[in-house]
Motif scaffolding. Sequence first.
Motif, PDB file in Angstrom:
ATOM      1  N   ALA A 125       4.301  42.630 -50.443  1.00 29.35           N
ATOM      2  CA  ALA A 125       3.830  43.792 -49.677  1.00 29.35           C
ATOM      3  C   ALA A 125       2.679  43.408 -48.760  1.00 29.35           C
ATOM      4  O   ALA A 125       2.648  43.789 -47.583  1.00 29.35           O
ATOM      5  CB  ALA A 125       3.413  44.923 -50.618  1.00 29.35           C
ATOM      6  N   GLU A 126       1.711  42.651 -49.277  1.00 28.47           N
ATOM      7  CA  GLU A 126       0.584  42.236 -48.435  1.00 28.47           C
ATOM      8  C   GLU A 126       1.046  41.268 -47.358  1.00 28.47           C
ATOM      9  O   GLU A 126       0.622  41.346 -46.203  1.00 28.47           O
ATOM     10  CB  GLU A 126      -0.532  41.601 -49.256  1.00 28.47           C
ATOM     11  CG  GLU A 126      -1.703  41.207 -48.370  1.00 28.47           C
ATOM     12  CD  GLU A 126      -2.935  40.783 -49.127  1.00 28.47           C
ATOM     13  OE1 GLU A 126      -3.786  40.102 -48.513  1.00 28.47           O
ATOM     14  OE2 GLU A 126      -3.088  41.129 -50.307  1.00 28.47           O
ATOM     15  N   ASN A 127       1.929  40.353 -47.716  1.00 32.32           N
ATOM     16  CA  ASN A 127       2.444  39.391 -46.745  1.00 32.32           C
ATOM     17  C   ASN A 127       3.175  40.126 -45.611  1.00 32.32           C
ATOM     18  O   ASN A 127       3.040  39.754 -44.441  1.00 32.32           O
ATOM     19  CB  ASN A 127       3.366  38.397 -47.448  1.00 32.32           C
ATOM     20  CG  ASN A 127       3.644  37.197 -46.603  1.00 32.32           C
ATOM     21  OD1 ASN A 127       2.734  36.597 -46.045  1.00 32.32           O
ATOM     22  ND2 ASN A 127       4.909  36.836 -46.490  1.00 32.32           N
ATOM     23  N   GLU A 128       3.931  41.149 -45.950  1.00 25.36           N
ATOM     24  CA  GLU A 128       4.636  41.928 -44.931  1.00 25.36           C
ATOM     25  C   GLU A 128       3.641  42.621 -44.004  1.00 25.36           C
ATOM     26  O   GLU A 128       3.857  42.696 -42.806  1.00 25.36           O
ATOM     27  CB  GLU A 128       5.574  42.952 -45.585  1.00 25.36           C
ATOM     28  CG  GLU A 128       6.310  43.827 -44.603  1.00 25.36           C
ATOM     29  CD  GLU A 128       7.196  43.076 -43.607  1.00 25.36           C
ATOM     30  OE1 GLU A 128       7.569  43.689 -42.589  1.00 25.36           O
ATOM     31  OE2 GLU A 128       7.513  41.891 -43.821  1.00 25.36           O
ATOM     32  N   ARG A 129       2.534  43.103 -44.560  1.00 26.93           N
ATOM     33  CA  ARG A 129       1.497  43.716 -43.717  1.00 26.93           C
ATOM     34  C   ARG A 129       0.966  42.703 -42.710  1.00 26.93           C
ATOM     35  O   ARG A 129       0.803  43.002 -41.530  1.00 26.93           O
ATOM     36  CB  ARG A 129       0.356  44.254 -44.583  1.00 26.93           C
ATOM     37  CG  ARG A 129      -0.750  44.888 -43.763  1.00 26.93           C
ATOM     38  CD  ARG A 129      -1.773  45.573 -44.662  1.00 26.93           C
ATOM     39  NE  ARG A 129      -2.831  46.115 -43.839  1.00 26.93           N
ATOM     40  CZ  ARG A 129      -4.013  45.529 -43.679  1.00 26.93           C
ATOM     41  NH1 ARG A 129      -4.296  44.404 -44.305  1.00 26.93           N
ATOM     42  NH2 ARG A 129      -4.920  46.068 -42.899  1.00 26.93           N
ATOM     43  N   SER A 130       0.734  41.475 -43.155  1.00 25.73           N
ATOM     44  CA  SER A 130       0.274  40.416 -42.243  1.00 25.73           C
ATOM     45  C   SER A 130       1.320  40.134 -41.176  1.00 25.73           C
ATOM     46  O   SER A 130       0.992  39.965 -40.001  1.00 25.73           O
ATOM     47  CB  SER A 130      -0.022  39.135 -43.014  1.00 25.73           C
ATOM     48  OG  SER A 130      -1.056  39.342 -43.931  1.00 25.73           O
ATOM     49  N   ASN A 131       2.584  40.080 -41.584  1.00 25.49           N
ATOM     50  CA  ASN A 131       3.666  39.828 -40.625  1.00 25.49           C
ATOM     51  C   ASN A 131       3.790  40.966 -39.614  1.00 25.49           C
ATOM     52  O   ASN A 131       4.038  40.714 -38.438  1.00 25.49           O
ATOM     53  CB  ASN A 131       4.995  39.619 -41.356  1.00 25.49           C
ATOM     54  CG  ASN A 131       5.038  38.305 -42.093  1.00 25.49           C
ATOM     55  OD1 ASN A 131       4.297  37.373 -41.785  1.00 25.49           O
ATOM     56  ND2 ASN A 131       5.894  38.220 -43.103  1.00 25.49           N
ATOM     57  N   ILE A 132       3.619  42.188 -40.071  1.00 29.79           N
ATOM     58  CA  ILE A 132       3.681  43.342 -39.159  1.00 29.79           C
ATOM     59  C   ILE A 132       2.594  43.205 -38.099  1.00 29.79           C
ATOM     60  O   ILE A 132       2.842  43.388 -36.906  1.00 29.79           O
ATOM     61  CB  ILE A 132       3.523  44.670 -39.936  1.00 29.79           C
ATOM     62  CG1 ILE A 132       4.780  44.956 -40.759  1.00 29.79           C
ATOM     63  CG2 ILE A 132       3.224  45.836 -38.987  1.00 29.79           C
ATOM     64  CD1 ILE A 132       4.603  46.086 -41.775  1.00 29.79           C
ATOM     65  N   ARG A 133       1.382  42.895 -38.532  1.00 27.49           N
ATOM     66  CA  ARG A 133       0.272  42.754 -37.584  1.00 27.49           C
ATOM     67  C   ARG A 133       0.535  41.613 -36.596  1.00 27.49           C
ATOM     68  O   ARG A 133       0.253  41.739 -35.400  1.00 27.49           O
ATOM     69  CB  ARG A 133      -1.035  42.548 -38.343  1.00 27.49           C
ATOM     70  CG  ARG A 133      -1.435  43.822 -39.108  1.00 27.49           C
ATOM     71  CD  ARG A 133      -2.580  43.609 -40.034  1.00 27.49           C
ATOM     72  NE  ARG A 133      -3.799  43.349 -39.282  1.00 27.49           N
ATOM     73  CZ  ARG A 133      -4.906  42.905 -39.834  1.00 27.49           C
ATOM     74  NH1 ARG A 133      -4.955  42.660 -41.113  1.00 27.49           N
ATOM     75  NH2 ARG A 133      -5.968  42.695 -39.103  1.00 27.49           N
ATOM     76  N   LYS A 134       1.082  40.500 -37.085  1.00 25.98           N
ATOM     77  CA  LYS A 134       1.389  39.363 -36.213  1.00 25.98           C
ATOM     78  C   LYS A 134       2.461  39.750 -35.193  1.00 25.98           C
ATOM     79  O   LYS A 134       2.321  39.471 -33.998  1.00 25.98           O
ATOM     80  CB  LYS A 134       1.853  38.174 -37.058  1.00 25.98           C
ATOM     81  CG  LYS A 134       2.172  36.944 -36.254  1.00 25.98           C
ATOM     82  CD  LYS A 134       2.641  35.820 -37.161  1.00 25.98           C
ATOM     83  CE  LYS A 134       3.092  34.630 -36.318  1.00 25.98           C
ATOM     84  NZ  LYS A 134       3.801  33.651 -37.117  1.00 25.98           N
ATOM     85  N   ARG A 135       3.534  40.401 -35.660  1.00 29.00           N
ATOM     86  CA  ARG A 135       4.603  40.821 -34.748  1.00 29.00           C
ATOM     87  C   ARG A 135       4.092  41.827 -33.723  1.00 29.00           C
ATOM     88  O   ARG A 135       4.475  41.794 -32.556  1.00 29.00           O
ATOM     89  CB  ARG A 135       5.783  41.409 -35.536  1.00 29.00           C
ATOM     90  CG  ARG A 135       6.560  40.367 -36.304  1.00 29.00           C
ATOM     91  CD  ARG A 135       7.849  40.932 -36.891  1.00 29.00           C
ATOM     92  NE  ARG A 135       7.630  42.023 -37.813  1.00 29.00           N
ATOM     93  CZ  ARG A 135       7.626  41.926 -39.135  1.00 29.00           C
ATOM     94  NH1 ARG A 135       7.825  40.757 -39.706  1.00 29.00           N
ATOM     95  NH2 ARG A 135       7.440  42.975 -39.887  1.00 29.00           N
ATOM     96  N   GLN A 136       3.211  42.717 -34.166  1.00 30.69           N
ATOM     97  CA  GLN A 136       2.637  43.707 -33.254  1.00 30.69           C
ATOM     98  C   GLN A 136       1.825  43.009 -32.161  1.00 30.69           C
ATOM     99  O   GLN A 136       1.969  43.324 -30.973  1.00 30.69           O
ATOM    100  CB  GLN A 136       1.757  44.678 -34.043  1.00 30.69           C
ATOM    101  CG  GLN A 136       1.159  45.784 -33.210  1.00 30.69           C
ATOM    102  CD  GLN A 136       0.273  46.685 -34.055  1.00 30.69           C
ATOM    103  OE1 GLN A 136      -0.396  46.234 -34.980  1.00 30.69           O
ATOM    104  NE2 GLN A 136       0.274  47.960 -33.727  1.00 30.69           N
ATOM    105  N   ALA A 137       0.990  42.048 -32.534  1.00 33.13           N
ATOM    106  CA  ALA A 137       0.180  41.314 -31.559  1.00 33.13           C
ATOM    107  C   ALA A 137       1.075  40.543 -30.586  1.00 33.13           C
ATOM    108  O   ALA A 137       0.815  40.518 -29.375  1.00 33.13           O
ATOM    109  CB  ALA A 137      -0.779  40.365 -32.273  1.00 33.13           C
ATOM    110  N   GLU A 138       2.136  39.928 -31.111  1.00 33.58           N
ATOM    111  CA  GLU A 138       3.068  39.201 -30.243  1.00 33.58           C
ATOM    112  C   GLU A 138       3.758  40.155 -29.271  1.00 33.58           C
ATOM    113  O   GLU A 138       3.948  39.836 -28.098  1.00 33.58           O
ATOM    114  CB  GLU A 138       4.114  38.473 -31.082  1.00 33.58           C
ATOM    115  CG  GLU A 138       3.563  37.287 -31.840  1.00 33.58           C
ATOM    116  CD  GLU A 138       4.546  36.727 -32.863  1.00 33.58           C
ATOM    117  OE1 GLU A 138       5.605  37.361 -33.110  1.00 33.58           O
ATOM    118  OE2 GLU A 138       4.254  35.659 -33.429  1.00 33.58           O
ATOM    119  N   GLY A 139       4.141  41.327 -29.747  1.00 30.81           N
ATOM    120  CA  GLY A 139       4.793  42.323 -28.895  1.00 30.81           C
ATOM    121  C   GLY A 139       3.877  42.824 -27.795  1.00 30.81           C
ATOM    122  O   GLY A 139       4.289  42.985 -26.641  1.00 30.81           O
TER     123      GLY A 139
END
Length: 190
Positions: A125-139
């Motif tokens: 769950a925490e790892n997914e939160r980090s991935n969401i933030r990374k994908r958001q920044a990339e977008g």
Amino acid sequence: MSATYGYIRVSSRDQNEDRQVIALEEQEIPKQNIFMDKQSGKDFERPQYKRMVCRLKKDDLLYIHSIDRLGRNYEEILEQWRILTKEKGIDIVVLDMPLLDTRRGKDLMGTFLSDIVLQVLSFVAENERSNIRKRQAEGIAAAKARGIRFGRPEIQVPEYFGQVVTAWEKKEILPQRSQCVLDKLERGSV
């Protein structure tokens, strides 16, 4: 007498919570015992979650759809789980993960297996939160590279704006007379 509760969380106001609501309704949880927050799972500073925890008593039962709906911070999920199950003495059922049902396997082996599953899922769950933030920044970076602007649209100031500022600085414009001065500036008579 024990009570049954449900907790729902979505990350933002525009996200749809229907699938969680339906899953909890299938458990026949009274509507007044279902608590919902529409905010990030980064921490447990959520008003409805706090309200629910205050109402929970020993032997109550809490349903959540999935562990990431409880939160997205590894250590805080583990801490909240401990508070709820050990300090409050409630049982928790995670609907999409049958191994996380504290009503079963209260022996040493069952507790051990539940703890391992909880730790793995909390990490995910925490790892997914980090991935969401990374994908958001990339977008966002990709959109900016394509020339898309974010934020409010820029407001065009009138040609006479500098004159208004100068008049205001000289105390020539008073709040009750400002519209008259603006009208005169538009007409070019000041």
